[in-house]
Design an enzyme around this catalytic site. Structure first.
Site, short mmCIF file in Angstrom:
data_model
loop_
_atom_site.label_atom_id
_atom_site.label_comp_id
_atom_site.label_asym_id
_atom_site.label_seq_id
_atom_site.Cartn_x
_atom_site.Cartn_y
_atom_site.Cartn_z
N GLU A 70 0.81 -1.22 0.00
CA GLU A 70 0.00 0.00 0.00
C GLU A 70 0.84 1.27 0.00
O GLU A 70 0.41 2.30 -0.53
CB GLU A 70 -0.95 0.01 1.21
CG GLU A 70 -2.08 -0.99 1.12
CD GLU A 70 -1.75 -2.36 1.68
OE1 GLU A 70 -2.65 -3.21 1.77
OE2 GLU A 70 -0.56 -2.58 2.03
N PHE A 132 -11.69 -7.50 13.94
CA PHE A 132 -10.58 -7.96 13.10
C PHE A 132 -10.22 -6.87 12.08
O PHE A 132 -11.07 -6.35 11.38
CB PHE A 132 -10.98 -9.25 12.39
CG PHE A 132 -9.95 -9.75 11.41
CD1 PHE A 132 -8.72 -10.24 11.86
CD2 PHE A 132 -10.18 -9.72 10.04
CE1 PHE A 132 -7.76 -10.69 10.97
CE2 PHE A 132 -9.24 -10.17 9.14
CZ PHE A 132 -8.02 -10.66 9.59
N GLN A 133 -8.95 -6.54 12.02
CA GLN A 133 -8.40 -5.52 11.12
C GLN A 133 -9.05 -4.15 11.30
O GLN A 133 -9.21 -3.39 10.35
CB GLN A 133 -8.51 -5.97 9.65
CG GLN A 133 -7.56 -7.13 9.33
CD GLN A 133 -7.40 -7.39 7.85
OE1 GLN A 133 -8.29 -7.09 7.05
NE2 GLN A 133 -6.26 -7.95 7.47
N LYS A 182 -17.52 -0.90 5.84
CA LYS A 182 -17.90 -1.90 4.84
C LYS A 182 -19.40 -1.88 4.55
O LYS A 182 -19.83 -1.96 3.39
CB LYS A 182 -17.48 -3.29 5.32
CG LYS A 182 -17.70 -4.40 4.31
CD LYS A 182 -17.13 -5.72 4.81
CE LYS A 182 -17.27 -6.82 3.75
NZ LYS A 182 -16.67 -8.10 4.22
N MET A 497 24.19 9.02 2.69
CA MET A 497 24.15 10.24 3.49
C MET A 497 24.40 9.93 4.96
O MET A 497 25.04 10.72 5.67
CB MET A 497 22.81 10.95 3.31
CG MET A 497 22.80 12.36 3.86
SD MET A 497 23.96 13.48 3.02
CE MET A 497 23.02 13.92 1.56
#
Length: 620
Positions: A70, A132-133, A182, A497
């Site tokens: 993502e 969940f999630q 959802k 760097m």
């Protein structure tokens, strides 16, 4: 091929509202707002939206690009937005899908990039139950978005999408989050589309025109100055003000320096350009900002990497600050003339007022100042090292720029980013780099988004071996969709760097910065993904290797092996003023007899007879 128009059947909805799901309304609203590419990754909570997306893709309304992580989706949407000025869009599901977007959202927020981020969320009854999630992505992202929404009912969806695009793209641009439970995606309601021009937000009215009195005051300071400097930031790119900046610079004979975000806003081949200023800016830009008597800040925010020691930044100058965000004006430096407004419109006002007042030409008035800057340019040029036993990173970047002078360039973060900023000469929106957040792994996914935005243009990512490994999985996305991005890895086997700072400030204790053990063979890695790989090991292979990269019709990964311990100079050390640079070459031209010598350590002016600075003892 994605259709460029909305199917006529959806326009009937404006006349006869029909029952539609929240997911349909979301996708249809995105299409109505001109979205043609969406970058994302599906998951459970966002499946109703992806189900509707499947139908929209079948109708040719939009194309979804399946990334492998993502974070790549957020960076791709960011690159798409930077290349075009249009709003980039990315999707992620709830929980880890949403949190994986956070770094990309923060990157866009720091650099004021317009994005709409859509996340799935657990159903409304489950919110707050540790389902969940489930994560509170609304709360997590509050400090790094311009605005946020949680869609509580499907009937709000069209309004929210329209508002999100309006907020993301107007005023100071930035990312906007839309979190969609959802069950909202599945819920039906009567749908009446809202077009982009139909948005009404009474409490949100960014100031775009400058105050006329401040315009007059700014012109008065410009007229009085003898050593002016135009300091241009990313706001000039966001407002598409490059034509106005060019006209202003030539009209008043203003030398122009840009920030990392402002690169491309002014032609760096123009005689008035002094390049980038700041920690790794040109010596002549940093000397100019130290010695100017008027600093005209245009869409810039006086970032610490630009200013160095803030109280010594342009300390002898009066300041005009032009910015659309009133919170930035006076935040780090109090200006004599603050002007809140859109950069392009304010500059047009200044130019128009100058014509009305018939301001005289300044061609001779700044001649001495421009000559002094030219001497600095000749004394302290940017150096391209040529070593007998290895190829320098600068050589690679210069050769890429020579063979592809009009490409869109993205970068990752580190030494290669600074060398690319120093040596590549780009146009407006052709420089795409994570500036404020400094996000490693940004370059290749951003190039992916940029290429889809400008498919007929060459898009090249300049990366480092450490940065590239942050998001190398997006090679699969390039391969799947045949996205013709060229990636050049400046491979020195280090976090370059970090190594340079450890050498300079940490007693050469190279803690966890050596990447050489376990380094993959990047050419073989590219081939594993079905992409052409090229390895360049020395100078004799450079010209032909870059030419082969550009000639190939498809994505290419180039592994350029360079000097391992090359440092990026000039460099302003932390806590020092911009005049206190290290790594400068010896001056090439004799100094005029009566010109003061500026100490490179403390910035004090000394008479030409001084051999050492009395303030700090530095040899002059």
């Amino acid at each position: 091929m994605v259709s460029s128009s909305v199917p006529p059947t959806t326009n009937l909805l404006k006349i006869i509202p029909q029952r539609r799901t929240g997911a349909f309304i979301l996708i249809d609203s995105l299409v109505r707002h001109g979205v043609r590419h969406i970058f994302g990754y599906p998951g459970g909570a966002i499946l109703p939206i992806y189900d509707e997306l499947y139908r929209a893709e079948a109708r040719g309304e939009v194309e979804h690009i399946l990334v492998r992580h993502e974070q790549g989706a957020a960076h791709a949407a960011d690159g798409y937005a930077r290349a075009t000025g249009r709003v980039g869009v990315c999707f992620g599901t709830s929980g880890p899908g949403a949190t994986n977007l956070v770094t990309g959202i923060a990157t866009a927020h720091m650099d004021s990039i317009p994005m709409v981020v859509v996340t799935g969320q657990v159903p409304r009854p489950a919110i707050g139950t540790d389902a969940f999630q489930e994560t509170d992505i609304y709360g997590i992202t509050l400090p790094i978005v311009k605005h946020s929404y949680v869609v509580r009912q499907a009937s709000d969806m069209a309004r929210i999408v329209a508002e999100a695009f309006h907020i993301a793209s107007t005023g100071r641009p930035g990312p906007v989050l839309i979190d969609v439970p959802k069950d909202v995606g599945l819920e039906e309601c009567d749908y009446v589309p809202i077009e982009p021009g139909d948005v009404r937000l009474p409490g949100y009215r960014p100031t775009v025109k400058g105050n006329p009195r401040q315009i007059n005051a700014a012109l008065q300071l410009i007229e009085e100055s003898r050593r002016p400097l135009l300091y241009v930031g990313g706001g000039a790119i966001a407002s598409n003000a490059h034509a106005q900046i060019h006209e202003l610079a030539e009209r008043f004979q203003l030398p122009v320096t840009t920030t990392l975000m402002g690169l491309g806003a002014f032609d760096e081949n123009h005689p008035l350009s002094v390049g980038m200023l700041g920690m790794h800016g040109t010596a002549y830009a940093n000397f100019a900002v130290t010695d100017c008597d008027l600093l005209i800040a245009v869409g810039a925010r006086f970032d610490d990497r630009v200013t160095g020691k803030l109280d010594e930044f342009a300390s002898r100058a009066k300041v005009i600050h032009i910015d659309i965000d009133p919170a930035e004006v006076g935040k780090n430096r109090t200006p004599e003339v603050p002007i809140v407004g859109d950069v392009r419109q304010v500059l047009e006002q200044i130019l128009q007022r100058a014509k009305e007042l018939n301001f005289p030409s300044r061609l001779g008035r700044t001649q001495e100042w421009l000559q002094r800057i030219q001497r600095w340019r000749e004394d302290y040029p940017l150096i391209v090292p040529r070593h007998s036993d290895s190829m320098s990173p600068q050589e690679v970047i210069v050769e890429v720029g020579r063979q592809a002078p009009y490409a869109y360039y993205t970068t990752d973060v580190g030494q290669h980013q600074m060398w690319a900023a120093q040596f590549l000469k780009t146009g407006p929106r052709r420089w795409i780099s994570s500036a404020g957040l400094g996000t490693m792994g940004y370059g290749m996914p951003a190039a992916m988004g940029a290429k889809l935005a400008v498919p007929d243009q060459e898009v090249i990512c300049i990366s480092g071996d450490a940065s590239f490994q942050m998001n190398l999985q997006e090679l699969a996305t390039l391969a799947q969709y045949g996205i013709n991005v060229k990636t050049v890895i400046i491979n020195n086997g280090w976090q370059g760097m970090v190594r340079q700072w450890q050498q300079a400030f940490y007693g050469e204790r190279y803690s966890c910065s050596n990447m050489q053990t376990g380094m993959p063979d990047f050419e073989l890695l590219a081939k594993a993904f079905g992409i052409k790989g090229i390895t360049i090991r020395d100078r004799s292979e450079l010209v032909d290797g870059i030419a082969a990269m550009l000639a190939h019709d498809g994505p290419v990964l180039v592994d350029a092996h360079v000097t391992k311990d090359e440092n990026c100079y000039p460099m302003v050390a932390p806590g020092k003023s911009n005049a206190q640079m290290v790594g400068l070459p010896e001056p090439k031209t004799p100094r005029p007899e009566n010109e003061p010598i500026v100490c490179t350590n403390c910035g004090a002016k000394n008479p030409p007879s001084n051999k050492f600075c009395p303030d700090c003892g530095t040899k002059l």
